[in-house]
Design a protein around this motif. Structure first.
Motif, PDB file in Angstrom:
ATOM      1  N   ALA A   1     -33.288 -23.116 -29.752  1.00 26.93           N
ATOM      2  CA  ALA A   1     -34.121 -23.794 -28.754  1.00 26.93           C
ATOM      3  C   ALA A   1     -35.060 -22.811 -28.079  1.00 26.93           C
ATOM      4  O   ALA A   1     -36.229 -23.120 -27.835  1.00 26.93           O
ATOM      5  N   GLY A   2     -34.558 -21.627 -27.760  1.00 26.69           N
ATOM      6  CA  GLY A   2     -35.391 -20.610 -27.129  1.00 26.69           C
ATOM      7  C   GLY A   2     -36.534 -20.149 -28.016  1.00 26.69           C
ATOM      8  O   GLY A   2     -37.601 -19.787 -27.530  1.00 26.69           O
ATOM      9  N   GLU A   3     -36.312 -20.179 -29.313  1.00 27.96           N
ATOM     10  CA  GLU A   3     -37.327 -19.723 -30.266  1.00 27.96           C
ATOM     11  C   GLU A   3     -38.316 -20.826 -30.661  1.00 27.96           C
ATOM     12  O   GLU A   3     -39.475 -20.538 -30.942  1.00 27.96           O
ATOM     13  N   ARG A   4     -37.845 -22.093 -30.683  1.00 27.74           N
ATOM     14  CA  ARG A   4     -38.670 -23.150 -31.274  1.00 27.74           C
ATOM     15  C   ARG A   4     -38.959 -24.323 -30.361  1.00 27.74           C
ATOM     16  O   ARG A   4     -39.403 -25.374 -30.820  1.00 27.74           O
ATOM     17  N   SER A   5     -38.699 -24.136 -29.058  1.00 23.85           N
ATOM     18  CA  SER A   5     -39.015 -25.202 -28.109  1.00 23.85           C
ATOM     19  C   SER A   5     -39.319 -24.581 -26.750  1.00 23.85           C
ATOM     20  O   SER A   5     -39.232 -23.372 -26.575  1.00 23.85           O
ATOM     21  N   ALA A   6     -39.625 -25.448 -25.798  1.00 24.70           N
ATOM     22  CA  ALA A   6     -39.902 -24.967 -24.440  1.00 24.70           C
ATOM     23  C   ALA A   6     -38.623 -24.588 -23.702  1.00 24.70           C
ATOM     24  O   ALA A   6     -38.656 -23.898 -22.696  1.00 24.70           O
ATOM     25  N   GLY A   7     -37.472 -25.064 -24.201  1.00 25.41           N
ATOM     26  CA  GLY A   7     -36.215 -24.736 -23.557  1.00 25.41           C
ATOM     27  C   GLY A   7     -35.139 -25.748 -23.855  1.00 25.41           C
ATOM     28  O   GLY A   7     -35.202 -26.463 -24.850  1.00 25.41           O
ATOM     29  N   VAL A   8     -34.139 -25.810 -22.965  1.00 27.19           N
ATOM     30  CA  VAL A   8     -32.964 -26.641 -23.215  1.00 27.19           C
ATOM     31  C   VAL A   8     -32.598 -27.504 -22.012  1.00 27.19           C
ATOM     32  O   VAL A   8     -32.894 -27.165 -20.865  1.00 27.19           O
ATOM     33  N   HIS A   9     -31.918 -28.611 -22.327  1.00 28.37           N
ATOM     34  CA  HIS A   9     -31.372 -29.509 -21.311  1.00 28.37           C
ATOM     35  C   HIS A   9     -29.914 -29.782 -21.678  1.00 28.37           C
ATOM     36  O   HIS A   9     -29.586 -30.807 -22.265  1.00 28.37           O
ATOM     37  N   PRO A  10     -29.016 -28.837 -21.358  1.00 26.68           N
ATOM     38  CA  PRO A  10     -27.605 -29.075 -21.656  1.00 26.68           C
ATOM     39  C   PRO A  10     -27.003 -30.057 -20.653  1.00 26.68           C
ATOM     40  O   PRO A  10     -27.312 -30.012 -19.461  1.00 26.68           O
ATOM     41  N   TYR A  11     -26.171 -30.947 -21.138  1.00 28.22           N
ATOM     42  CA  TYR A  11     -25.613 -32.030 -20.333  1.00 28.22           C
ATOM     43  C   TYR A  11     -24.149 -31.768 -20.029  1.00 28.22           C
ATOM     44  O   TYR A  11     -23.393 -31.356 -20.897  1.00 28.22           O
ATOM     45  N   LEU A  12     -23.774 -32.034 -18.776  1.00 34.78           N
ATOM     46  CA  LEU A  12     -22.383 -31.965 -18.342  1.00 34.78           C
ATOM     47  C   LEU A  12     -21.773 -30.583 -18.596  1.00 34.78           C
ATOM     48  O   LEU A  12     -20.773 -30.434 -19.287  1.00 34.78           O
ATOM     49  N   VAL A  13     -22.427 -29.571 -18.068  1.00 29.96           N
ATOM     50  CA  VAL A  13     -21.962 -28.201 -18.252  1.00 29.96           C
ATOM     51  C   VAL A  13     -21.537 -27.594 -16.917  1.00 29.96           C
ATOM     52  O   VAL A  13     -21.855 -28.108 -15.854  1.00 29.96           O
ATOM     53  N   THR A  14     -20.846 -26.490 -17.010  1.00 31.40           N
ATOM     54  CA  THR A  14     -20.366 -25.784 -15.824  1.00 31.40           C
ATOM     55  C   THR A  14     -21.386 -24.724 -15.402  1.00 31.40           C
ATOM     56  O   THR A  14     -22.249 -24.325 -16.203  1.00 31.40           O
ATOM     57  N   PRO A  15     -21.271 -24.222 -14.170  1.00 35.41           N
ATOM     58  CA  PRO A  15     -22.131 -23.107 -13.764  1.00 35.41           C
ATOM     59  C   PRO A  15     -21.964 -21.890 -14.687  1.00 35.41           C
ATOM     60  O   PRO A  15     -22.939 -21.198 -14.972  1.00 35.41           O
ATOM     61  N   ALA A  16     -20.746 -21.660 -15.171  1.00 39.86           N
ATOM     62  CA  ALA A  16     -20.524 -20.524 -16.081  1.00 39.86           C
ATOM     63  C   ALA A  16     -21.310 -20.704 -17.384  1.00 39.86           C
ATOM     64  O   ALA A  16     -21.878 -19.747 -17.916  1.00 39.86           O
ATOM     65  N   HIS A  17     -21.355 -21.928 -17.898  1.00 31.87           N
ATOM     66  CA  HIS A  17     -22.134 -22.186 -19.110  1.00 31.87           C
ATOM     67  C   HIS A  17     -23.620 -21.965 -18.834  1.00 31.87           C
ATOM     68  O   HIS A  17     -24.336 -21.416 -19.671  1.00 31.87           O
ATOM     69  N   THR A  18     -24.074 -22.388 -17.671  1.00 36.44           N
ATOM     70  CA  THR A  18     -25.484 -22.219 -17.316  1.00 36.44           C
ATOM     71  C   THR A  18     -25.866 -20.750 -17.297  1.00 36.44           C
ATOM     72  O   THR A  18     -26.916 -20.359 -17.809  1.00 36.44           O
ATOM     73  N   LYS A  19     -25.011 -19.897 -16.746  1.00 31.31           N
ATOM     74  CA  LYS A  19     -25.281 -18.456 -16.735  1.00 31.31           C
ATOM     75  C   LYS A  19     -25.315 -17.907 -18.155  1.00 31.31           C
ATOM     76  O   LYS A  19     -26.211 -17.142 -18.520  1.00 31.31           O
ATOM     77  N   LYS A  20     -24.340 -18.315 -18.962  1.00 33.56           N
ATOM     78  CA  LYS A  20     -24.292 -17.870 -20.352  1.00 33.56           C
ATOM     79  C   LYS A  20     -25.546 -18.317 -21.106  1.00 33.56           C
ATOM     80  O   LYS A  20     -26.138 -17.554 -21.875  1.00 33.56           O
ATOM     81  N   ALA A  21     -25.970 -19.557 -20.864  1.00 30.91           N
ATOM     82  CA  ALA A  21     -27.175 -20.070 -21.517  1.00 30.91           C
ATOM     83  C   ALA A  21     -28.397 -19.254 -21.107  1.00 30.91           C
ATOM     84  O   ALA A  21     -29.238 -18.923 -21.941  1.00 30.91           O
ATOM     85  N   ARG A  22     -28.520 -18.923 -19.823  1.00 32.42           N
ATOM     86  CA  ARG A  22     -29.657 -18.124 -19.359  1.00 32.42           C
ATOM     87  C   ARG A  22     -29.631 -16.743 -19.997  1.00 32.42           C
ATOM     88  O   ARG A  22     -30.668 -16.203 -20.391  1.00 32.42           O
ATOM     89  N   ASP A  23     -28.451 -16.157 -20.125  1.00 31.07           N
ATOM     90  CA  ASP A  23     -28.332 -14.847 -20.771  1.00 31.07           C
ATOM     91  C   ASP A  23     -28.806 -14.910 -22.215  1.00 31.07           C
ATOM     92  O   ASP A  23     -29.478 -14.004 -22.699  1.00 31.07           O
ATOM     93  N   ILE A  24     -28.471 -15.985 -22.921  1.00 31.32           N
ATOM     94  CA  ILE A  24     -28.873 -16.147 -24.318  1.00 31.32           C
ATOM     95  C   ILE A  24     -30.368 -16.436 -24.425  1.00 31.32           C
ATOM     96  O   ILE A  24     -31.062 -15.857 -25.260  1.00 31.32           O
ATOM     97  N   LEU A  25     -30.880 -17.305 -23.570  1.00 29.89           N
ATOM     98  CA  LEU A  25     -32.289 -17.704 -23.634  1.00 29.89           C
ATOM     99  C   LEU A  25     -33.245 -16.624 -23.163  1.00 29.89           C
ATOM    100  O   LEU A  25     -34.382 -16.543 -23.616  1.00 29.89           O
ATOM    101  N   GLY A  26     -32.810 -15.814 -22.211  1.00 28.12           N
ATOM    102  CA  GLY A  26     -33.722 -14.872 -21.576  1.00 28.12           C
ATOM    103  C   GLY A  26     -34.426 -15.552 -20.417  1.00 28.12           C
ATOM    104  O   GLY A  26     -34.156 -16.719 -20.105  1.00 28.12           O
ATOM    105  N   PRO A  27     -35.356 -14.856 -19.766  1.00 25.10           N
ATOM    106  CA  PRO A  27     -35.943 -15.363 -18.523  1.00 25.10           C
ATOM    107  C   PRO A  27     -36.998 -16.460 -18.672  1.00 25.10           C
ATOM    108  O   PRO A  27     -37.257 -17.189 -17.724  1.00 25.10           O
ATOM    109  N   GLU A  28     -37.592 -16.609 -19.828  1.00 26.36           N
ATOM    110  CA  GLU A  28     -38.752 -17.497 -19.951  1.00 26.36           C
ATOM    111  C   GLU A  28     -38.470 -18.968 -20.257  1.00 26.36           C
ATOM    112  O   GLU A  28     -39.017 -19.835 -19.591  1.00 26.36           O
TER     113      GLU A  28
END
Length: 89
Positions: free
Chosen positions: A45-72
């Motif tokens: 998603a980070g490479e081929r789209s504007a980003g992600v919309h994960p559903y029903l996730v925890t704050p810990a998952h959100t941090k992990k997702a940001r780490d994987i996606l990077g800042p943009e």
């Protein structure tokens, strides 16, 4: 999907994005957002789209997702909150 076929969501998403890219006019990368949860799908998603919309996730998952996606890339998670009023009236 027919009986006996293995379900491969990552490969299906890659194929789907390839189809979007092949359209004329194409669906621009910055105009699509994926519902990604796992690390491979988040990277895709980070490479081929504007980003992600994960559903029903925890704050810990959100941090992990940001780490994987990077800042943009866009990260628009949906998190549920349960409010409980513990004050006696």
């Amino acid at each position: 999907m027919t009986q006996g076929q293995e379900y491969r969501p990552y490969q299906k998403m890659v194929s789907y994005l390839d189809e979007l890219d092949a359209l004329s006019p194409t669906v621009p990368t910055d105009r699509r957002v994926l519902a990604a949860l796992g690390p491979k799908m988040l990277r895709l998603a980070g490479e081929r789209s504007a980003g992600v919309h994960p559903y029903l996730v925890t704050p810990a998952h959100t941090k992990k997702a940001r780490d994987i996606l990077g800042p943009e890339p866009l990260l628009a998670p949906e998190q549920k909150v349960v409010y409980q009023d513990t004050c006696a009236h």
